[in-house]
Design an enzyme around this catalytic site. Structure first.
Site, PDB file in Angstrom:
ATOM      1  N   ARG A 196       7.963  25.989   6.902  1.00 39.43           N
ATOM      2  CA  ARG A 196       7.409  26.526   5.659  1.00 39.43           C
ATOM      3  C   ARG A 196       8.433  27.252   4.803  1.00 39.43           C
ATOM      4  NH1 ARG A 196       2.344  29.014   8.876  1.00 39.43           N
ATOM      5  NH2 ARG A 196       3.936  28.865  10.474  1.00 39.43           N
ATOM      6  N   LYS A 213      14.555  29.830  10.972  1.00 42.03           N
ATOM      7  CA  LYS A 213      13.821  30.988  10.469  1.00 42.03           C
ATOM      8  C   LYS A 213      14.284  32.295  11.114  1.00 42.03           C
ATOM      9  CE  LYS A 213       9.045  32.282  10.024  1.00 42.03           C
ATOM     10  NZ  LYS A 213       7.725  31.876  10.508  1.00 42.03           N
ATOM     11  N   GLY A 255       5.389  23.182  20.638  1.00 47.07           N
ATOM     12  CA  GLY A 255       4.384  24.234  20.505  1.00 47.07           C
ATOM     13  C   GLY A 255       4.699  25.474  21.312  1.00 47.07           C
ATOM     14  N   SER A 274       7.078  36.886  19.372  1.00 50.53           N
ATOM     15  CA  SER A 274       7.557  35.867  18.443  1.00 50.53           C
ATOM     16  C   SER A 274       8.840  36.358  17.793  1.00 50.53           C
ATOM     17  CB  SER A 274       6.515  35.602  17.362  1.00 50.53           C
ATOM     18  OG  SER A 274       5.430  34.913  17.932  1.00 50.53           O
ATOM     19  N   ARG A 321      40.039  46.790   1.101  1.00 48.57           N
ATOM     20  CA  ARG A 321      39.861  45.593   1.925  1.00 48.57           C
ATOM     21  C   ARG A 321      40.083  46.010   3.379  1.00 48.57           C
ATOM     22  NH1 ARG A 321      43.996  42.139  -0.993  1.00 48.57           N
ATOM     23  NH2 ARG A 321      43.664  40.731   0.766  1.00 48.57           N
TER      24      ARG A 321
HETATM   25  C1  UD1 Z   1       1.016  31.789  16.011  1.00 45.76           C
HETATM   26  C2  UD1 Z   1      -0.322  31.697  16.776  1.00 45.76           C
HETATM   27  C3  UD1 Z   1      -1.448  32.267  15.909  1.00 45.76           C
HETATM   28  C4  UD1 Z   1      -1.140  33.676  15.485  1.00 45.76           C
HETATM   29  C5  UD1 Z   1       0.247  33.720  14.790  1.00 45.76           C
HETATM   30  C6  UD1 Z   1       0.635  35.134  14.538  1.00 45.76           C
HETATM   31  C7  UD1 Z   1      -0.042  29.669  18.128  1.00 45.76           C
HETATM   32  C8  UD1 Z   1      -0.482  28.265  18.325  1.00 45.76           C
HETATM   33  N1  UD1 Z   1      -0.582  30.313  17.088  1.00 45.76           N
HETATM   34  O1  UD1 Z   1       0.939  30.941  14.873  1.00 45.76           O
HETATM   35  O2  UD1 Z   1      -2.674  32.284  16.647  1.00 45.76           O
HETATM   36  O3  UD1 Z   1      -2.156  34.149  14.613  1.00 45.76           O
HETATM   37  O4  UD1 Z   1       1.245  33.143  15.643  1.00 45.76           O
HETATM   38  O5  UD1 Z   1       1.781  35.154  13.744  1.00 45.76           O
HETATM   39  O6  UD1 Z   1       0.739  30.163  18.897  1.00 45.76           O
HETATM   40  N2  UD1 Z   1       8.090  28.510  18.638  1.00 45.76           N
HETATM   41  C9  UD1 Z   1       8.847  28.017  19.673  1.00 45.76           C
HETATM   42  N3  UD1 Z   1       8.662  26.747  20.104  1.00 45.76           N
HETATM   43  C10 UD1 Z   1       7.714  25.930  19.569  1.00 45.76           C
HETATM   44  C11 UD1 Z   1       6.923  26.445  18.514  1.00 45.76           C
HETATM   45  C12 UD1 Z   1       7.119  27.729  18.075  1.00 45.76           C
HETATM   46  O7  UD1 Z   1       9.715  28.713  20.197  1.00 45.76           O
HETATM   47  O8  UD1 Z   1       7.602  24.787  20.024  1.00 45.76           O
HETATM   48  C13 UD1 Z   1       8.301  29.875  18.167  1.00 45.76           C
HETATM   49  C14 UD1 Z   1       8.612  29.938  16.690  1.00 45.76           C
HETATM   50  O9  UD1 Z   1      10.015  29.857  16.464  1.00 45.76           O
HETATM   51  C15 UD1 Z   1       8.064  31.306  16.285  1.00 45.76           C
HETATM   52  C16 UD1 Z   1       6.949  31.564  17.288  1.00 45.76           C
HETATM   53  O10 UD1 Z   1       7.125  30.623  18.332  1.00 45.76           O
HETATM   54  O11 UD1 Z   1       9.033  32.325  16.394  1.00 45.76           O
HETATM   55  C17 UD1 Z   1       5.555  31.385  16.682  1.00 45.76           C
HETATM   56  O12 UD1 Z   1       5.434  30.065  16.187  1.00 45.76           O
HETATM   57  P1  UD1 Z   1       4.813  29.759  14.770  1.00 45.76           P
HETATM   58  O13 UD1 Z   1       4.908  28.303  14.522  1.00 45.76           O
HETATM   59  O14 UD1 Z   1       5.383  30.670  13.774  1.00 45.76           O
HETATM   60  O15 UD1 Z   1       3.268  30.118  15.037  1.00 45.76           O
HETATM   61  P2  UD1 Z   1       2.218  30.592  13.965  1.00 45.76           P
HETATM   62  O16 UD1 Z   1       1.846  29.450  13.112  1.00 45.76           O
HETATM   63  O17 UD1 Z   1       2.725  31.812  13.295  1.00 45.76           O
HETATM   64 CA    CA Z   2       4.737  32.679  12.715  1.00 47.43          CA
END
Ligand code: UD1
Ligand code: CA
Length: 478
Positions: free
Chosen positions: A24, A31, A88, A110, A345
């Site tokens: 996004r 990110k 995921g 996260s 510098r």
């Molecule tokens: C997630 C939650 C959502 C919550 C929100 C809060 C899930 C399915 N949903 O959504 O319920 O309300 O956070 O902010 O978890 N990441 C990985 N590997 C992957 C996918 C993601 O490491 O395969 C990491 C991303 O880099 C990120 C974090 O996990 O730092 C969260 O992933 P993101 O895709 O941002 O989830 P949200 O859509 O925010």
């Molecule tokens: Ca997120």
């Protein structure tokens, strides 16, 4: 908890999910490497985690541009887990399985929620243990719940969580639910690992959702509860650049407030950019539109005037930095006066009570106590002794087109204005250099060096030159 050297196997691990691209954002940069408050999102999350667990018990799950992410935060000493394909948040934890198997409990964070505070992590861990839960999610009621997963309870007054439903799968009635999953969890490792393979991909993204562990664990007869975040803003993430800049502004303001609470005066703090790790002592005054970046440290009773940018510098006490200076990777001792429009510098050591005036550029140069370079000067690869005066427009010619050379100027030297010092060259203690000199040879102590063409005055030259011209323009009166 913490880095007390105690055997970690029965303790708490922290897993930070940071493998996603952040589609996004519409940016090539991962990110978690976008910066707020002067450092990457992930670095903020690691800093909070490091207050509740030792670095060797903190694991970052990395995937998209894994090597760049690792390089950016490696110095923290944490460990890394590769999630080659990002299938995921549930899959991220599946990839962490071997790493977390030895711990009794884990916290899952996260990497894209940089406002998280260590005290919230400890409160979550304590709540989770007291509840005897297999999974504790953190929830909040933000003003705008759209986009977040919603918390579904087992009954109206039940503390037990039945499921977390992602935005895209909410029924029309569930859309009204305001309590959201903030993406921060505590798990008991044994039931988590025993049930982790039950996750499925039957959702709009075809991903393995960690959020589905609520449903899976509840169905397996395990206790799943929610911990209400004391401050919902702390768990704000950043899904767009605009959201990230909002986080940046709030982090900067929080930093300015902490400094003000510690006795620093900051005029118009909303205009200043002060990085998270900057330190400023009490009774220092910071004027509007100042930037203090990186590992900058400022002592007490200093004044930093508007439009100055200081990066990775250490300033002593009583230092005055006037308007529009650009200072990088240098140290400035007590009582120095800098600027306006000065530039350091990297590699400068500015001594006590030194004065560097306007339009002076200094690079990899040491000025000892009380030395002065007041105007329009370049000092590079030089040493300037105590009490020495560098006149206006003096230049060290430190570069011969191939190599850099040093200029050594002793104590109490007077370098006349507009002199050039062709390095390598030494000017010994107490020497004088006449204005406009081009110094190519060493100057012995106590002597005067003059290296410029002699002046010739030709009496009456101007009138003599003009006479024939004048005669043509003004013919003699009749
Ligand atoms: C997630 C939650 C959502 C919550 C929100 C809060 C899930 C399915 N949903 O959504 O319920 O309300 O956070 O902010 O978890 N990441 C990985 N590997 C992957 C996918 C993601 O490491 O395969 C990491 C991303 O880099 C990120 C974090 O996990 O730092 C969260 O992933 P993101 O895709 O941002 O989830 P949200 O859509 O925010
Ligand atoms: Ca997120």
């Amino acid at each position: 908890m913490g880095s007390n050297g105690v055997e970690s196997t029965s303790k708490l691990a922290v897993v930070i999910m940071a493998a996603g691209k952040g589609t996004r954002l519409k940016s090539r940069r991962p990110k978690v490497l976008h910066e707020v408050g002067g450092k990457p999102l992930l670095a903020h999350v690691i800093a909070a985690a490091a207050q509740v667990a030792a670095p060797e018990d903190i694991y970052a799950v990395i995937g998209y541009q894994a090597e760049n992410v690792r390089a950016a935060v490696e110095s923290s000493g944490i460990r890394f887990i590769e999630q080659a394909e990002q299938r995921g948040t549930g899959h991220a934890i599946q990839c962490a399985r071997p790493a977390i198997a030895g711990y009794e409990n884990i916290l899952v964070l996260s990497g894209d929620a940089p406002l998280i505070q260590a005290k919230t992590l400890s409160a979550l861990a304590t709540f989770h243990q007291a509840q005897g839960a297999a999974m504790t999610l953190t929830s909040a009621e933000p003003d705008e719940p759209t986009g977040y997963g919603r918390v579904i309870y087992a009954g109206q007054d039940s503390p037990k969580v039945l499921a977390i439903i992602e935005q895209k799968m909410l029924t029309p009635e569930q859309l009204a639910l305001r309590e959201v999953n903030m993406g921060l969890y505590a798990f008991k490792t044994a039931p988590l690992l025993a049930n982790l393979d039950k996750l499925t991909t039957d959702n709009p993204h075809g991903e393995l959702y960690l959020t589905d562990m609520a449903k899976v664990l509840h169905a397996a007869g395990e206790r799943v509860v929610a911990f209400r975040a004391p401050d919902p803003d702390e768990l704000l993430g950043a899904n767009t650049i605009e959201e990230m800049m909002t986080l940046d502004a709030s982090l900067r303001l929080a930093k300015a407030r902490r400094l003000m609470a510690a006795g620093v005066t900051i005029f118009r703090p909303e205009t200043c950019v002060i990085d998270a790790d900057v330190e400023v002592a009490a009774d220092t005054v910071i004027e509007p539109f100042v930037q203090l970046l990186g590992r900058t440290r400022v002592g007490s009773d200093c004044r930093i005037r508007s439009y100055t940018v200081v990066e990775n510098c250490t300033l002593g006490n009583n230092v005055q930095v006037l308007q529009s200076c650009v200072l990088a990777d240098s140290t400035v001792a007590d009582g120095a006066r800098i600027g306006p429009f000065a530039r350091f510098r990297p590699g400068c050591e500015i001594g006590e009570d030194v004065h560097i005036g306007n339009f002076v550029e200094v690079k990899k140069t040491k000025l000892r106590k009380g030395a002065k370079a007041g105007h329009l000067t370049y000092l590079g690869d030089a040493e300037v002794g105590e009490g020495t005066n560098i006149g206006a427009g003096v230049i060290t010619c430190n570069y011969d087109g191939i190599q850099k050379h040093a200029t050594r100027i002793g104590d109490n030297v007077f370098v006349g204005s507009d002199s050039t010092l062709v390095a390598p060259v030494t000017v010994e203690d107490g020497a004088y250099i006449g204005a406009g000199s081009c110094i190519t040879k060493d100057v012995p102590s106590g002597s005067l060096a003059v290296a410029r063409a002699h002046q010739i005055n030709k009496d009456g030259w101007v009138d003599a030159r003009r006479a024939p011209q004048k005669a043509k323009e003004e013919p003699p009166a009749k």
